[in-house]
Design a protein around this motif. Sequence first.
Motif, mmCIF file in Angstrom:
data_model
loop_
_atom_site.group_PDB
_atom_site.id
_atom_site.type_symbol
_atom_site.label_atom_id
_atom_site.label_comp_id
_atom_site.label_asym_id
_atom_site.label_seq_id
_atom_site.Cartn_x
_atom_site.Cartn_y
_atom_site.Cartn_z
ATOM 1 N N THR A 183 0.824 -1.210 0.000
ATOM 2 C CA THR A 183 0.000 0.000 0.000
ATOM 3 C C THR A 183 0.856 1.259 0.000
ATOM 4 O OG1 THR A 183 -1.760 -1.162 1.176
ATOM 5 C CG2 THR A 183 -1.829 1.240 1.232
ATOM 6 N N LEU A 184 1.842 1.322 0.888
ATOM 7 C CA LEU A 184 2.670 2.523 0.976
ATOM 8 C C LEU A 184 3.517 2.711 -0.280
ATOM 9 C CD1 LEU A 184 3.738 2.526 4.729
ATOM 10 C CD2 LEU A 184 1.899 3.811 3.627
ATOM 11 N N ASN A 185 4.027 1.626 -0.830
ATOM 12 C CA ASN A 185 4.803 1.732 -2.075
ATOM 13 C C ASN A 185 3.942 2.184 -3.243
ATOM 14 O OD1 ASN A 185 7.683 1.051 -1.777
ATOM 15 N ND2 ASN A 185 6.872 -0.830 -0.889
ATOM 16 N N LYS A 186 2.695 1.739 -3.268
ATOM 17 C CA LYS A 186 1.796 2.116 -4.367
ATOM 18 C C LYS A 186 1.369 3.581 -4.257
ATOM 19 C CE LYS A 186 -2.585 1.058 -6.533
ATOM 20 N NZ LYS A 186 -3.777 0.245 -6.549
ATOM 21 N N TRP A 187 0.978 4.016 -3.053
ATOM 22 C CA TRP A 187 0.456 5.368 -2.867
ATOM 23 C C TRP A 187 1.553 6.424 -2.798
ATOM 24 C CZ3 TRP A 187 -4.515 7.352 -2.564
ATOM 25 C CH2 TRP A 187 -5.538 6.411 -2.659
ATOM 26 N N GLN A 245 8.611 3.179 9.979
ATOM 27 C CA GLN A 245 9.527 4.153 10.559
ATOM 28 C C GLN A 245 10.083 5.063 9.460
ATOM 29 O OE1 GLN A 245 13.110 2.628 12.471
ATOM 30 N NE2 GLN A 245 12.657 3.990 14.189
ATOM 31 N N HIS A 246 10.457 4.474 8.328
ATOM 32 C CA HIS A 246 10.939 5.253 7.187
ATOM 33 C C HIS A 246 9.833 6.182 6.668
ATOM 34 C CE1 HIS A 246 13.254 6.092 3.544
ATOM 35 N NE2 HIS A 246 12.120 5.923 2.890
ATOM 36 N N PHE A 247 8.619 5.648 6.580
ATOM 37 C CA PHE A 247 7.490 6.433 6.082
ATOM 38 C C PHE A 247 7.153 7.586 7.028
ATOM 39 C CE2 PHE A 247 2.879 7.059 5.238
ATOM 40 C CZ PHE A 247 3.020 7.515 3.932
ATOM 41 N N LYS A 250 -1.584 15.795 4.284
ATOM 42 C CA LYS A 250 -2.663 15.028 4.922
ATOM 43 C C LYS A 250 -2.793 13.621 4.340
ATOM 44 C CE LYS A 250 -5.836 18.476 6.639
ATOM 45 N NZ LYS A 250 -7.222 18.863 6.783
ATOM 46 N N GLU A 251 -2.337 13.434 3.112
ATOM 47 C CA GLU A 251 -2.498 12.147 2.432
ATOM 48 C C GLU A 251 -1.874 10.971 3.191
ATOM 49 O OE1 GLU A 251 -1.457 12.238 -1.713
ATOM 50 O OE2 GLU A 251 -2.738 13.977 -2.064
ATOM 51 N N PRO A 252 -0.654 11.120 3.730
ATOM 52 C CA PRO A 252 -0.104 9.975 4.467
ATOM 53 C C PRO A 252 -1.002 9.524 5.618
ATOM 54 C CG PRO A 252 1.624 11.565 4.033
ATOM 55 C CD PRO A 252 0.320 12.199 3.633
ATOM 56 N N MET A 283 -4.248 9.821 5.787
ATOM 57 C CA MET A 283 -5.443 9.169 5.235
ATOM 58 C C MET A 283 -5.153 7.696 4.916
ATOM 59 S SD MET A 283 -7.676 11.380 5.369
ATOM 60 C CE MET A 283 -8.380 12.926 4.944
ATOM 61 N N VAL A 284 -3.995 7.445 4.327
ATOM 62 C CA VAL A 284 -3.631 6.075 3.976
ATOM 63 C C VAL A 284 -3.318 5.271 5.234
ATOM 64 C CG1 VAL A 284 -1.969 4.644 2.728
ATOM 65 C CG2 VAL A 284 -2.882 6.713 1.662
ATOM 66 N N ILE A 285 -2.614 5.862 6.188
ATOM 67 C CA ILE A 285 -2.345 5.181 7.458
ATOM 68 C C ILE A 285 -3.668 4.845 8.147
ATOM 69 C CG2 ILE A 285 -1.462 5.549 9.810
ATOM 70 C CD1 ILE A 285 0.730 4.760 7.845
ATOM 71 N N ASN A 286 -4.634 5.743 8.084
ATOM 72 C CA ASN A 286 -5.946 5.497 8.672
ATOM 73 C C ASN A 286 -6.616 4.283 8.019
ATOM 74 O OD1 ASN A 286 -8.242 6.116 10.364
ATOM 75 N ND2 ASN A 286 -9.232 6.893 8.518
ATOM 76 N N LEU A 287 -6.557 4.198 6.700
ATOM 77 C CA LEU A 287 -7.136 3.042 6.004
ATOM 78 C C LEU A 287 -6.440 1.748 6.423
ATOM 79 C CD1 LEU A 287 -7.523 4.468 2.388
ATOM 80 C CD2 LEU A 287 -9.358 3.911 3.992
ATOM 81 N N LEU A 288 -5.114 1.792 6.501
ATOM 82 C CA LEU A 288 -4.374 0.609 6.928
ATOM 83 C C LEU A 288 -4.724 0.230 8.364
ATOM 84 C CD1 LEU A 288 -0.862 1.432 5.424
ATOM 85 C CD2 LEU A 288 -2.329 -0.501 4.784
#
Length: 111
Positions: free
Chosen positions: A8-12, A33-35, A51-53, A55-60
Motif C-alpha cells: 500500500t505505501l509503495n503504491k500510494w 519508521q521510514h514512512f 494530509k495524504e499519508p 489518510m492512507v495510514i488510517n485506512l491501513l
Amino acid sequence: MGTRIQKTLNKWFPDAFTEGYKTMEHSDYEILQHFAGYTMKLIRENDEKDKEPFMVINLLYQNGSLHDKNAIENEFFFSFANEESPGKLKQHLDLMPDSLKPVYLKTILGS
C-alpha cells in the motif's frame, strides 16, 4: 511479494521509497519508521499533500490486523511522539482523520 502495509505505501507514495530502498527486504516496522520520516518531511516543507499519508495510514489501521495496528502505533506514531511539542501537537492532530486522533494520543501518553 511484500505485506499489505508495504504494498500500500509503495503504491500510494512511490517517492517515499528510493529504488535502492525498494530492492532491500524490510519489515513492516522498518517501512513504517521510514514512512514516518517521509511524512515529517512533507509537514516541514508545508507540502499540500501532507494530509495524504495520514489518510492512507488510517485506512491501513482501520482495516488492518492486530499486527498492522501494532506496527502503526509502535513505529509510525511513536516516531511522531518522539518529535512532539505543544506547538506541533495541534498541527499534527489537525492533519489526522478523527478516527486516528485517539490512537495517536494513546501513543503519546504511553511513550
